[in-house]
Design an enzyme around this catalytic site. Structure first.
Site, short mmCIF file in Angstrom:
data_model
loop_
_atom_site.label_atom_id
_atom_site.label_comp_id
_atom_site.label_asym_id
_atom_site.label_seq_id
_atom_site.Cartn_x
_atom_site.Cartn_y
_atom_site.Cartn_z
N TYR A 58 0.84 -1.19 0.00
CA TYR A 58 0.00 0.00 0.00
C TYR A 58 0.88 1.25 0.00
CZ TYR A 58 -4.45 -2.27 1.51
OH TYR A 58 -5.61 -2.98 1.59
N ASN A 102 -7.67 1.67 3.46
CA ASN A 102 -8.08 0.98 4.70
C ASN A 102 -6.85 0.65 5.54
OD1 ASN A 102 -10.84 0.27 5.59
ND2 ASN A 102 -9.86 -1.66 6.15
N ALA A 103 -6.47 -0.64 5.61
CA ALA A 103 -5.16 -1.03 6.19
C ALA A 103 -4.97 -0.69 7.67
CB ALA A 103 -4.01 -0.42 5.37
N GLU A 104 -6.08 -0.49 8.39
CA GLU A 104 -5.96 -0.13 9.81
C GLU A 104 -5.06 1.11 9.98
OE1 GLU A 104 -7.71 -3.12 9.02
OE2 GLU A 104 -5.75 -4.07 9.28
N ASN A 161 -9.75 0.18 -2.97
CA ASN A 161 -9.55 -0.93 -2.05
C ASN A 161 -10.89 -1.36 -1.50
OD1 ASN A 161 -7.32 -2.42 -0.34
ND2 ASN A 161 -8.98 -1.90 1.07
N GLU A 162 -11.22 -2.62 -1.75
CA GLU A 162 -12.49 -3.14 -1.26
C GLU A 162 -13.64 -2.18 -1.56
OE1 GLU A 162 -11.94 -4.45 2.82
OE2 GLU A 162 -11.44 -6.43 2.06
N GLU A 260 -6.59 -10.45 -1.03
CA GLU A 260 -6.20 -10.50 0.38
C GLU A 260 -6.79 -11.77 0.95
OE1 GLU A 260 -7.37 -7.10 2.78
OE2 GLU A 260 -6.80 -5.73 1.17
N TYR A 326 0.40 -8.20 13.55
CA TYR A 326 -0.64 -8.88 12.79
C TYR A 326 -0.61 -10.40 12.96
CZ TYR A 326 -4.40 -8.40 9.37
OH TYR A 326 -5.64 -8.35 8.77
C1 IPT Z 1 -9.44 -5.48 4.53
C2 IPT Z 1 -8.67 -4.32 3.95
O1 IPT Z 1 -8.65 -4.30 2.56
C3 IPT Z 1 -7.28 -4.21 4.48
O2 IPT Z 1 -6.79 -2.95 4.17
C4 IPT Z 1 -7.24 -4.46 5.94
O3 IPT Z 1 -7.98 -3.48 6.58
C5 IPT Z 1 -7.78 -5.84 6.21
O4 IPT Z 1 -8.98 -6.10 5.60
C6 IPT Z 1 -7.98 -6.17 7.66
O5 IPT Z 1 -6.76 -6.24 8.28
S1 IPT Z 1 -11.00 -4.99 5.21
C7 IPT Z 1 -12.00 -6.44 5.40
C8 IPT Z 1 -11.50 -7.39 6.32
C9 IPT Z 1 -13.32 -5.98 5.84
#
Ligand code: IPT
Length: 969
Positions: A58, A102-104, A161-162, A260, A326
């Site tokens: 990312y 996203n990516a927390e 993203n998503e 993912e 993680y």
């Molecule tokens: C998905 C996201 O694309 C990624 O950026 C990260 O947030 C990950 O999951 C969770 O760690 S979000 C999805 C699980 C709703």
């Protein structure tokens, strides 16, 4: 763009490059957290050794465009060293620049100033699209420069993203919007295929869906969810079974892609910790879930995360803490000691040498036909004699039973019932196996193997096949050959074999002692799984010392090395075979397939004495003697102390502070309930601690003050009236804001008072659901009431980091520092002007509510050639007094510790941020949220097992030292 087969990605990438089609892509990729890229921590050899050939990354927009219109991607934010590192090691890249990621991460990658744009985020609203243009053009151009068509490693580009979920009657999915994001990439010169990641397999924007369609459809999947608190629980129904069917419905012309797939889990403030996540998503999870993905003929499989790293410098979103470990295969401190790393290596290397898998025809999951018990389910991937694969697991996927079975498999030698030589096959608990049939080992046909394949190689004078089984299991292997079976290593009496016409069948019980059987020119290594973990398959560099991409040639030219912790590279120069490797213990090394021209062996540059046995295996040993590591005692450093809350002193002058004087907010998320906006992002303050000062002239009738600060999950807040401490909200995960009412002392009519409010901003919310606009959730003060007075009686000022979006520290970036006095002044950097500060240590702390700041320096002198993970550890809370700490190392914020919430107490800081041979500056802000004050209960620097490493000398990142800041207040 039409993709014809599972080889489509390779075909497309190579065609676009205008070169012969040489790149074989097994479709395995891994994801890294943005900070890892920024710190050049690709961990390239640790990834490459897994057999994986691609890394997705990312880019966090908030880090590179802190000020609207000013894209800055230099120094630690420069992507190019990361791209170059990938190219060297031969790792392809999947670029995921968002703009939404996203990516927390704070704001899901959106810079704080997006709270002010007029337009719904992630839609076609002009305000939003305009805001993205500068970033998209710049990051797109950099990616384009390094795409494979220009000789770089980047083969795929993921827009958005998503882009999957919406609410609030927003137009969705909005083809114009998706097309716009894609056009941004194309306009920047990106020509590689676009791949998306639908949050679940819903078919959004798949090829053929018209405007906004991508070239390759992909989706995400986190089947076990994020419940690390129950690390052994696999809830029923969580194993996907319909992915193949959905793929055929949604995108049959593209390689099946999970962009993912779960590789770990995030963990919230107060959560069970990442060790629990690593246990939930452990090696057994990998075996069952990843092989299940293989049963759908997955062609691009990207694990999220392979290496999460650290939310340094306020990079994280409010629900997570500093560590972004993680529970991944690579730990936050870059260790690969989790068994899940080793397990993944078995699977990745198997995929790397099993191209027939991509052309077999996947069938349906069944309990009949292949295994003789309905307790087991099998998914076949069939071919007519050119490689079939049977993925077996318990029908109840979470079963912990040991189940005996017989197999009935269609082979080129007819349908065979296995085992043929007696004994029993067994599946132990949470396990899954891939049984291969008609498996081609460089011209030798393995009719079947119940033991799993790790790798195979053809060397100049022999072929080697490495297979493994779980401890205590019985296995059988059949080879199409008329040759005899000879046990060339280990005890022959433990191995049965039988010639059956055109084939030989070999049976054995798995043992921790290696056996090697020779059949014709094929040597088969029979291993148990734990021993297989010690094997590595480095590609011999074809040019120079780096492995390069995994082409048919480089894969074929690999050697097999049994070692220990890590084998990085192998290359030959003249008559010298060089191996670079890391060691965490004294390690016996064996080389299989040393090139015939190689006469000398060098390990990490040192010439090694080796022996050669009758099977041609080279053996040597590397001694490990732990180095003396002496670390300074942080507790006895010469700490200097500063009160970093001068705001509560009567003499304090806030005339340079920005006025909170906007009587309207551009933020469309929430209407103002105060006369002027107290939303920090309206004034450019979006990161770190926030401070507010409200001034009023008292009537004497005020008795209470209510305030509703909002900082995000687990935030805390403290309030003073002049120098008088009114109280704190000490934080709970479930509260993003908190209404608190404080009793006031008797105020004097006509006298001016100042209320100071400190708020811990935990980062900005993400924006996962389009239309919900959560990213615009304000930070700051939502509401206040001074009893008996109009709200307008208070006039407010606020501050966050000095300069806000005109942030001071261009080197460490726009998010790193917050609004404390010491931060605004830059005292968290090396060499602050602390000569005249009081001597006092954070272990002494302060005896009343307030915020203290401490700075000290120490020297490190760690031996070269060792990779030594270092950690700053805060003692577990033994006192009830709550406090919050920010840890600064050489000016970089590397930790937020909250004593009353946790769970993180140990903060790894990598070499490069720390100077391992030189001076370091550490600073700590200590915020006591009770009238009792607070002190650190302990504060230590510690290390874990030093790894004798072939890693090149780590260069430290830029660490500008303190200089007086113009206009600092
Ligand atoms: C998905 C996201 O694309 C990624 O950026 C990260 O947030 C990950 O999951 C969770 O760690 S979000 C999805 C699980 C709703």
């Amino acid at each position: 763009m039409k993709l014809l087969s599972a080889y489509g990605v390779a075909l497309l990438a190579a065609q676009a490059a205008g070169v012969a089609i040489k790149h074989r892509i097994n479709g395995l990729t891994l994801t890294e957290h943005p900070d890892a890229a920024k710190r050049e921590l690709l961990q390239k050899y640790k990834v490459k050794a897994l057999g994986f050939n691609c890394v997705s990354f990312y880019v966090d927009w908030a880090l590179v465009e802190g000020k609207p219109g000013e894209y800055r991607a230099d120094g630690i934010f420069d992507l190019e060293p990361f791209f170059n590192a990938a190219k060297e090691a031969g790792i392809y890249l999947l670029a995921r620049p968002g703009p939404y990621i996203n990516a927390e991460s704070s704001g899901g990658g959106f810079p704080g100033w997006l709270q002010r744009v007029n337009g719904t985020l992630r839609t076609s609203d002009k305000g939003y699209l305009d805001a993205t243009d500068n970033y998209a053009a710049n990051v797109g151009a950099t990616i384009a420069k390094h795409q494979i068509t220009n000789g770089g490693p980047i083969i795929l580009y993921q827009p958005e993203n998503e882009y999957t979920s919406s609410c609030c009657s927003v137009e969705f999915p909005n083809a114009d919007y998706m097309q716009y994001v894609e056009d941004q990439a194309r306009n920047a010169g990106v020509v590689i295929p676009l791949i998306n990641n639908d949050a679940s397999a819903e078919g959004h924007n798949a090829p053929g869906t018209g405007k906004g369609a991508v070239d390759i459809y992909g989706h995400d999947s986190y089947p076990l969810g994020f419940d690390c608190a129950n690390p052994t629980v696999w809830p029923s129904g969580d194993l996907p079974t319909d992915f193949r069917t959905l793929h055929l419905e949604q995108s049959p012309t593209t390689p099946y892609s999970i962009v993912e797939f779960q590789g770990g889990s995030y963990d919230p403030w107060g959560g069970p910790g990442f060790a629990a996540c690593a246990e939930l998503l452990n090696n057994e999870f990998e075996r069952v879930f990843y092989k299940n993905d293989f049963s759908f003929q997955i062609a691009i499989m990207n694990l999220y995360m392979i290496f999460g790293g650290t939310n340094w410098g306020n990079l994280g979103y409010p629900n997570g803490y500093t560590s972004y470990d993680y529970g991944s295969a690579l730990t936050e401190s870059r260790n690969i000691t989790r068994e899940k790393y080793s397990e993944l290596k078995l699977l990745g290397n198997f995929a790397k040498v099993s191209p027939a898998y991509l052309t077999a025809s996947p069938g349906s999951l069944t309990t009949s036909g292949y295994a003789d018990t309905a307790d087991l389910s099998v998914t076949p991937l069939l071919s007519n004699g050119t490689g079939s694969f049977f993925v077996i697991r318990h029908s109840d996927y979470s079963s912990e039973d040991s189940t005996s079975y017989k197999l009935s498999l269609p082979t080129s030698a007819g349908t065979v019932t296995i085992p043929q030589l007696g004994g029993t096959l067994i599946l132990n608990g949470r396990d899954s196996k891939i049984h291969v049939v008609d498996y081609n080992v460089s011209g030798t046909n393995i009719i079947y193997s119940t033991a799993e394949v790790f790798t195979w190689k053809k060397f100049s004078d022999s072929k080697v096949l490495v297979i493994y089984g779980g401890s205590g299991e019985h296995h059988e292997l059949s080879i199409a050959t008329k040759s005899n079976v000879t046990v060339v290593e280990g005890s022959a009496s433990e191995i049965t074999s039988k010639q059956t016409g055109k084939a030989v069948v070999i049976g054995w019980d798995v043992s921790a002692t290696r056996r090697i059987v020779q059949v014709g020119d094929l040597k088969v290594l029979l291993l148990d799984r734990n021993s297989a973990y010690n094997y590595w398959v480095p590609q011999l560099a074809t040019d120079g010392t780096e492995p390069g991409f995994s082409t048919q040639e480089t894969v074929a030219s690999s050697i097999i090395v049994k070692a220990g912790y890590l084998v990085r590279t192998a290359y030959v120069e003249g008559a010298d075979l060089y191996i670079t490797a890391d060691f965490n213990a004294t390690t016996a090394i064996e080389v299989f397939g040393a090139p015939s021209n190689a006469k000398n062996l060098f390990i990490n540059g040192d010439k090694a004495k080796y022996t050669v046995d009758k099977n041609g295996i080279w053996s040597t040993e590397v001694k490990y003697t732990a180095p003396d590591i002496s670390l300074p005692s942080l507790e006895s450093l010469e700490w200097k102390y500063l009160d970093t809350l001068p705001e509560i002193q009567s003499s304090y002058d806030d005339s340079l502070w920005p006025d909170a004087d906007l009587d309207k907010t551009p933020n469309t998320f929430r209407e103002l309930t105060t006369p002027t906006s107290l939303y920090s992002c309206d004034y450019g303050f979006s990161t770190g601690y926030l401070l507010y000062r409200g001034q009023f002239v008292a009537t004497g009738n005020e008795s209470t003050f209510l305030v509703d600060p909002q900082g995000g999950s687990a935030f805390g807040s403290s309030v003073w009236l002049n120098g008088t401490y009114l109280g704190s909200w000490t934080g709970l995960y479930v509260y993003s804001d908190y209404n608190a009412t404080f009793d006031l002392p008797q105020l004097e009519a006509g006298k001016t008072y100042v209320i100071t409010v400190v708020i811990d901003n935990m980062g900005l919310e993400e924006n996962w659901t389009v239309g919900e606009e959560l990213m615009k959730t304000p930070r700051g003060i939502l509401n206040f009431e001074l009893s008996g007075r109009e709200a307008s009686a208070i006039s407010w000022k606020l501050t966050g980091n000095l300069g806000g979006e005109d942030y001071e520290d261009k080197v460490r970036g726009p998010l790193n520092e917050g609004g404390l006095y010491a931060e605004r002044q830059g005292f968290h950097q090396p060499e602050p002007p602390s000569q005249n500060w009081k001597s006092s240590s954070p272990l002494d702390g302060i005896s009343e509510a307030g915020i203290a700041f401490y700075s000290a320096s120490f020297d490190l002198d760690l031996p070269t050639g060792w990779d030594v993970p270092l950690y700053f550890n805060f003692g577990n809370s033994t006192t009830p007094e709550p406090y919050r700490v920010q840890l600064y190392v050489n000016g970089y914020q590397y930790g937020k510790y909250i004593s009353n919430i946790g769970p993180q107490t140990n903060f790894p800081v990598p070499e490069g941020i720390l100077n391992y041979r030189g001076t370091n500056w550490v600073a700590v802000s200590l915020w006591a949220l009770s009238s009792e004050g607070a002190k650190l209960e302990s504060f230590e620097l510690s290390y874990t097992t030093p790894v004798l490493t072939a890693l090149a000398e780590v260069q430290s990142v830029d660490q500008p030292k303190y200089t007086a800041r113009k206009g600092a207040y």
